[in-house]
Design an enzyme around this catalytic site. Structure first.
Site, PDB file in Angstrom:
ATOM      1  N   ASN A 109      -1.444  -1.320  -5.678  1.00 50.31           N
ATOM      2  CA  ASN A 109      -1.936  -1.999  -4.842  1.00 50.31           C
ATOM      3  C   ASN A 109      -1.309  -3.585  -4.804  1.00 50.31           C
ATOM      4  O   ASN A 109      -1.815  -4.570  -4.294  1.00 50.31           O
ATOM      5  CB  ASN A 109      -3.628  -2.345  -4.848  1.00 50.31           C
ATOM      6  N   VAL A 116      -0.581  -8.861  -2.656  1.00 52.12           N
ATOM      7  CA  VAL A 116      -1.785  -8.134  -3.245  1.00 52.12           C
ATOM      8  C   VAL A 116      -2.430  -7.620  -2.184  1.00 52.12           C
ATOM      9  O   VAL A 116      -2.661  -8.119  -0.959  1.00 52.12           O
ATOM     10  CB  VAL A 116      -2.555  -8.989  -3.930  1.00 52.12           C
ATOM     11  N   CYS A 117      -2.996  -6.147  -2.280  1.00 52.56           N
ATOM     12  CA  CYS A 117      -3.662  -5.579  -1.330  1.00 52.56           C
ATOM     13  C   CYS A 117      -5.186  -5.690  -1.961  1.00 52.56           C
ATOM     14  O   CYS A 117      -5.379  -4.718  -2.558  1.00 52.56           O
ATOM     15  CB  CYS A 117      -2.984  -3.970  -1.105  1.00 52.56           C
ATOM     16  N   LEU A 118      -5.725  -6.521  -1.358  1.00 57.47           N
ATOM     17  CA  LEU A 118      -7.201  -6.568  -1.663  1.00 57.47           C
ATOM     18  C   LEU A 118      -7.850  -7.228  -0.145  1.00 57.47           C
ATOM     19  O   LEU A 118      -7.673  -8.101   0.228  1.00 57.47           O
ATOM     20  CB  LEU A 118      -7.408  -7.617  -2.735  1.00 57.47           C
TER      21      LEU A 118
END
Length: 189
Positions: A109, A116-118
């Site tokens: 992620n 950042v993959c959030l």
């Protein structure tokens, strides 16, 4: 009606005094944006896990740019230290902070450039969310990496198909070494 005039005059006198003070070389008081005020409130109410720390490298005059260090105490990333930079826009909380991982790591992620993959930093952001929520979200990425919504597709595929190999790759990367063609600096504490 006569009761309102004295108040208006007082307001104008305050403004005149501020202008006069500025002209006479006295330091002007910087007006804070709504985003800065909200951020101050968020920071004062932080309730971080022991494994997360916040640092203001530019001091108290620049609260809109800070760093968060995550030191996972469980999971694949146990023992690592990971640093994130936060840039909070003036439109905060109506826009989410921009968060970048400063530590190069092998993670489904977080890509190799630190993106950042959030979901709460993108489409699921709402003004009721705060800095504390984001930090807990980052912490959760280390305890429960998600291969279903990846930025690093190779790491996600390994996590999905071979969790033991994923764990080995994470350990090798955190110790300082190569995973495939990519070199990672040591981040174990």
């Amino acid at each position: 009606m006569s009761l309102l005039k004295p108040k208006m005059i007082k307001l104008f006198k305050v403004k005149e005094k501020q202008l006069s003070d500025n002209a006479n070389g006295k330091a002007a008081i910087k007006k804070q944006t709504a985003g800065e005020l909200r951020l101050q409130k968020d920071i004062s109410e932080l309730n971080l896990p022991k494994s997360c720390k916040i640092l203001f490298p530019n001091g108290k005059d620049d609260l809109m740019n800070f760093e968060v260090t995550v030191h996972p105490d469980e999971g694949y990333y146990l023992g690592g230290t990971f640093s994130f930079s936060f840039q909070v826009p003036c439109a905060y909380p109506y826009e989410p902070p921009r968060v970048k991982c400063k530590t190069k790591l092998y993670h489904p992620n977080i890509d190799l450039e630190g993106n950042v993959c959030l979901n709460i930093l993108r489409e699921d952001w709402k003004p009721v969310l705060n800095i504390n929520t984001i930090i807990y979200g980052l912490f959760h990425l280390f305890t429960q990496p998600n291969y279903e919504d990846p930025l690093n597709h190779d790491a996600a595929a390994v996590l999905r198909d071979n969790p033991k190999m994923f764990e080995s790759n994470v350990r090798r990367a955190m110790a300082g070494g190569y995973v495939g063609q990519t070199y990672f600096q040591r981040c174990l504490s």
